[in-house]
Design a protein around this motif. Structure first.
Motif, short mmCIF file in Angstrom:
data_model
loop_
_atom_site.label_atom_id
_atom_site.label_comp_id
_atom_site.label_asym_id
_atom_site.label_seq_id
_atom_site.Cartn_x
_atom_site.Cartn_y
_atom_site.Cartn_z
N GLY A 15 0.96 -1.24 0.00
CA GLY A 15 0.03 -0.06 0.06
C GLY A 15 0.95 1.28 0.04
N HIS A 16 0.97 2.01 0.95
CA HIS A 16 1.45 3.24 1.06
C HIS A 16 3.05 3.15 1.52
CE1 HIS A 16 -2.52 5.19 1.06
NE2 HIS A 16 -2.83 4.58 1.90
N SER A 73 0.86 -5.29 -2.75
CA SER A 73 -0.06 -5.78 -2.04
C SER A 73 -0.74 -4.92 -0.87
CB SER A 73 0.69 -7.06 -1.19
OG SER A 73 1.61 -6.38 -0.40
N ILE A 74 -2.05 -4.84 -0.78
CA ILE A 74 -2.63 -4.00 0.10
C ILE A 74 -3.41 -4.49 1.09
CG2 ILE A 74 -4.36 -2.13 -0.04
CD1 ILE A 74 -3.22 -1.87 -2.98
N VAL A 75 -3.38 -4.38 2.26
CA VAL A 75 -4.17 -5.05 3.34
C VAL A 75 -5.86 -4.50 3.21
CG1 VAL A 75 -4.56 -5.53 5.64
CG2 VAL A 75 -2.46 -5.37 4.58
N LEU A 76 -6.74 -5.37 2.94
CA LEU A 76 -8.02 -4.94 3.08
C LEU A 76 -8.80 -5.53 4.32
CD1 LEU A 76 -8.96 -5.90 -0.67
CD2 LEU A 76 -8.35 -3.80 0.17
N LYS A 77 -10.02 -5.04 4.55
CA LYS A 77 -10.89 -5.44 5.53
C LYS A 77 -11.10 -6.93 5.79
CE LYS A 77 -14.00 -2.45 4.53
NZ LYS A 77 -15.02 -1.62 4.05
N ILE A 81 -5.98 -9.67 1.64
CA ILE A 81 -4.71 -9.04 1.00
C ILE A 81 -5.09 -8.90 -0.56
CG2 ILE A 81 -2.38 -8.86 0.70
CD1 ILE A 81 -2.34 -10.50 3.15
N LEU A 82 -5.04 -7.61 -0.99
CA LEU A 82 -5.27 -7.40 -2.45
C LEU A 82 -3.77 -7.66 -3.10
CD1 LEU A 82 -6.60 -6.73 -5.27
CD2 LEU A 82 -6.42 -4.40 -4.34
N ILE A 83 -3.53 -8.42 -4.06
CA ILE A 83 -2.41 -8.44 -4.83
C ILE A 83 -2.54 -8.16 -6.16
CG2 ILE A 83 -0.71 -10.22 -5.66
CD1 ILE A 83 -0.69 -10.03 -2.50
N ILE A 84 -1.85 -7.02 -6.58
CA ILE A 84 -2.08 -6.39 -7.96
C ILE A 84 -0.73 -6.76 -8.75
CG2 ILE A 84 -2.44 -4.47 -9.31
CD1 ILE A 84 -3.77 -3.10 -6.94
N THR A 331 2.30 2.60 -9.91
CA THR A 331 2.15 2.66 -8.43
C THR A 331 1.00 2.69 -7.92
OG1 THR A 331 2.05 4.80 -8.41
CG2 THR A 331 4.20 4.33 -8.25
N VAL A 332 0.71 2.13 -6.50
CA VAL A 332 -0.78 1.86 -6.18
C VAL A 332 -1.04 2.67 -4.77
CG1 VAL A 332 -2.13 0.01 -5.02
CG2 VAL A 332 -0.88 -0.39 -7.10
#
Ligand SMILES: Nc1nc2c(ncn2[C@@H]2O[C@H](COP(=O)(O)OP(=O)(O)O)[C@@H](O)[C@H]2O)c(=O)[nH]1
Ligand SMILES: Nc1ncnc2c1ncn2[C@@H]1O[C@H](COP(=O)(O)OP(=O)(O)O)[C@@H](O)[C@H]1O
Length: 379
Positions: A15-16, A73-77, A81-84, A331-332
């Motif tokens: 994520g950030h 990778s972004i942590v979701l609720k 984990i979202l992987i792009i 970038t994400v």
């Protein structure tokens, strides 16, 4: 268990906090990379428990993405984990690793070990799969065949696995995947099945792949499964429509089974014994939202089409299921339920893509659907 994983995570962004080599959730780090148990076709997952300082390799359910060089990778609720993936084909760019979702928690309890599960992300929503149950000989197969023949581009059949022997006209991979008990039990343990049940003394089951193959082809999936299987599907993340088919009488059911001529007398008796309990459960379990009586075949078929919202005047629409095209280098950034994807690199055209995750549904063991996609032009 033991030391840290022997692979190196390349360009992992969290994520950030770009540059992290693992995804942190609570007291755990999830390291995603390398390959799974030496399988070069399957991205690996390792868990580091920060309290005990131990590494473990969870059981990985579902079919995951192929390994890739770079991804975000972004942590979701809800423990997801979202992987792009970067630079991948549109049908392979968005994935969800479920590490503490309701499905994963249930599987962890069931299997008594650490579990994570992959789910592929797709754009748009497929129409609900249709579960059709009813006692043996009531005419489920006949009705399904009529539907698929009249609307070949609209419906697809989920080909179940079974340990029973093929009947003389049945083809492997078309009517069933005929399989061995040991092989099927191993695949069930590996999390490859959406549901399974012992029916008339044999093992039957719907693999996740069987349903997804149909849905990915843009067709509405039909499952011919027994009441136990329907109960499991109802409890799963697959949002389906449930139809139970009843015979006009037990006598007529027996006549149809005999006239079909595919079973021995002993097998017919077993099917008839099971039919009473099945009809009782079908009518009273609360699983089935729709009950059809198959007395006159043409009338029953008409009622089925009415239920599905199709008659001869209705244009047949395909199902919207699409991959997601992303720029190769990007970038994400996460903003609540939305993910902003900004193209980078020399040839970048200042295009920003927004992934809208506010309406996602489904998930492991199947696909995660309902991803919205929009573009923003930078000023
Ligand atoms: N739970 C479950 N039941 C299945 C599956 N495939 C078939 N069945 C059910 O198993 C039962 C027996 O099927 P089959 O051997 O083809 O005999 P038939 O129903 O007499 O044609 C039927 O009630 C089917 O609906 C499956 O994948 N899972
Ligand atoms: N409404 C009906 N009236 C008379 N026979 C029927 C009817 N529906 C189906 N059949 C016949 O009954 C037999 C059992 O049907 P089938 O579709 O194989 O049942 P199932 O898949 O539920 O076991 C077949 O021989 C079929 O042709």
């Amino acid at each position: 268990m033991g030391g840290p994983p022997a692979f190196f995570v390349d360009h992992l962004e969290n994520g950030h906090t770009n540059g992290d080599s693992s995804v942190e959730i609570g007291d755990r780090s999830y390291v995603i990379g390398g390959s799974h148990e030496g399988n070069p076709l399957f991205l690996g997952v390792q868990i580091h428990d920060k309290i005990t300082n131990k590494w473990s390799s969870p059981t990985v359910l579902g079919t995951g993405p192929k390994p890739c060089k770079a991804y975000s990778s972004i942590v979701l609720k809800q423990g997801r984990i979202l992987i792009i993936k970067k630079g991948s084909a549109s049908d392979d760019s968005i994935w969800f690793l479920e590490v503490d979702s309701p499905f994963v928690r249930e599987q962890r309890k069931l299997l008594g070990k650490e579990v994570v599960a992959w789910s592929k992300g797709v754009r748009g929503n497929a129409e609900k799969p249709i579960v059709i149950s009813g006692p043996s000989g009531v005419g489920k197969g006949t009705l399904i065949t009529m539907l698929m023949k009249e609307f070949p581009s609209m419906f697809g059949f989920s080909v179940s696995h079974t340990t029973r022997s093929p009947r003389c006209m049945e083809k492997n991979g078309v009517h069933y995947h005929f399989t061995d008990k040991n092989v099927m039990e191993k695949e069930i343990n590996d999390g490859k099945f959406l549901e399974f049940a012992s029916v008339h003394g044999n093992l039957y089951g719907t693999s996740i792949e069987s349903v997804e193959v149909v849905t990915d082809s843009g067709k509405r999936c039909i499952l011919d499964i027994d009441v136990q299987g329907a109960r499991s599907v109802k409890a799963s993340s697959l949002d389906a429509m449930f139809i139970f088919v009843c015979p006009p009488s037990m006598k007529e059911l027996e006549d149809r089974l005999r006239a079909r001529g595919t079973e021995t007398e002993e097998q017919i008796q077993k099917r008839l014994r099971n039919a009473e309990a099945e009809i009782k459960a079908g009518k009273s379990s609360g699983i089935f939202g729709h009950i059809l009586y198959n007395d006159n075949l043409d009338e029953c078929y008409k009622s089925l089409k009415n239920l599905l919202g199709i008659d001869n005047d209705t244009p047949v629409n395909g199902v919207e299921v699409e991959g997601i095209n992303l720029p190769k280098e990007h970038t994400v950034t996460k903003m609540e339920d939305k993910i902003l994807i900004q193209e980078t690199g020399e040839a970048a055209k200042n295009i920003r893509i927004v992934l809208d995750l506010s309406s996602i549904n489904g998930g492991a063991p199947g696909r995660t659907r309902g991803i919205g996609l929009g573009t923003l032009k930078s000023s």
